[in-house]
Design a protein around this motif. Sequence first.
Motif, mmCIF file in Angstrom:
data_model
loop_
_atom_site.group_PDB
_atom_site.id
_atom_site.type_symbol
_atom_site.label_atom_id
_atom_site.label_comp_id
_atom_site.label_asym_id
_atom_site.label_seq_id
_atom_site.Cartn_x
_atom_site.Cartn_y
_atom_site.Cartn_z
ATOM 1 N N SER A 16 52.945 -13.124 14.556
ATOM 2 C CA SER A 16 53.229 -12.063 13.902
ATOM 3 C C SER A 16 52.255 -12.013 12.561
ATOM 4 O O SER A 16 51.683 -10.985 12.163
ATOM 5 N N HIS A 17 52.259 -13.147 11.915
ATOM 6 C CA HIS A 17 51.686 -13.132 10.602
ATOM 7 C C HIS A 17 49.990 -12.901 11.072
ATOM 8 O O HIS A 17 49.240 -12.144 10.212
ATOM 9 N N THR A 18 49.693 -13.649 11.847
ATOM 10 C CA THR A 18 48.286 -13.621 12.205
ATOM 11 C C THR A 18 47.721 -12.275 12.736
ATOM 12 O O THR A 18 46.676 -11.828 12.309
ATOM 13 N N MET A 19 48.605 -11.817 13.325
ATOM 14 C CA MET A 19 48.412 -10.091 13.799
ATOM 15 C C MET A 19 48.486 -9.181 12.857
ATOM 16 O O MET A 19 48.385 -8.010 12.912
ATOM 17 N N GLY A 20 49.013 -9.686 11.603
ATOM 18 C CA GLY A 20 48.980 -8.450 10.540
ATOM 19 C C GLY A 20 50.192 -7.925 10.631
ATOM 20 O O GLY A 20 50.175 -6.724 9.857
ATOM 21 N N PHE A 21 51.440 -8.365 10.976
ATOM 22 C CA PHE A 21 52.683 -7.614 10.843
ATOM 23 C C PHE A 21 53.474 -8.206 9.640
ATOM 24 O O PHE A 21 53.453 -9.211 9.296
ATOM 25 N N ASP A 22 54.234 -7.316 9.184
ATOM 26 C CA ASP A 22 55.054 -7.617 8.125
ATOM 27 C C ASP A 22 56.428 -8.312 8.509
ATOM 28 O O ASP A 22 57.027 -8.951 7.612
ATOM 29 N N PHE A 23 56.704 -8.006 9.513
ATOM 30 C CA PHE A 23 58.224 -8.499 10.099
ATOM 31 C C PHE A 23 58.109 -8.919 11.453
ATOM 32 O O PHE A 23 57.543 -8.298 12.449
ATOM 33 N N VAL A 24 58.866 -9.893 12.025
ATOM 34 C CA VAL A 24 59.096 -10.141 13.297
ATOM 35 C C VAL A 24 60.526 -10.134 13.775
ATOM 36 O O VAL A 24 61.164 -10.802 12.929
#
Length: 237
Positions: free
Chosen positions: A141-149
């Motif tokens: 999630s962090h690598t893909m640029g998302f704020d929350f998973v």
Amino acid sequence: MPLEAIAVLDDGDPTTTTTYAAAPKDEEVLRELRQYQTHEVAEAQELDEYRDFLENALRPLGLYSDDFLPDTASTCYKITFDRELVAIFRLTPVAPDSPLLQIIPGAAGKRVLEVNNIAVDKAFRGDLLLGIILRNCAVLSHTMGFDFVAGVIRQEILSWFTDFGTIPIRHEPLHLLGDDTVNDFVTYFRTDSRECVDYAITRGYHYFHRKVTMRNIKADVKRARRRAVDGELALHA
């Protein structure tokens, strides 16, 4: 999606010393982790295998629905153990009208990635796999640029996720998993900063270390009991 960050962790050469902040580095734990490999599902044959695995895992539990199958917005993953498929999961960006954006604190207007289709081979349930999946989801999630998973979880198994370290939310029960009699709740990780992901990584290693160590302690106790019985038998032979 490249999985270098996860591969680095599983190879026992973490990018940050916070990995071992909650538990000491243990080569036996790292050796076991290396047996699990995460792969993105890309080929048509792999996707068929993914769908079959999902159905075989969920149908006996009464949870399977064709609505659970991945769509084109999803990225699917599989985890192998000694080259054998043992688990799957997928990640899907939530739609702008998703209730997750209102339920997760601070998620309004943010990018949220939803975890779906977590399925684990029966022989591996209760072992390291759930922790591996949850850690991987946070890293990806962090690598893909998302704020929350986040994930929507049945109340009966919610504690499996929160015991690992995901953040549960107290809200009115949802009924999103196909059964109005089943209460669903949301649990999540923040992934908008490296510090947040470090927490998931550190928590993950602590979880793996605890699982492997407690398993070994149980085996040691069994061996000690057998030695005591064998010694008693020898004494009275």
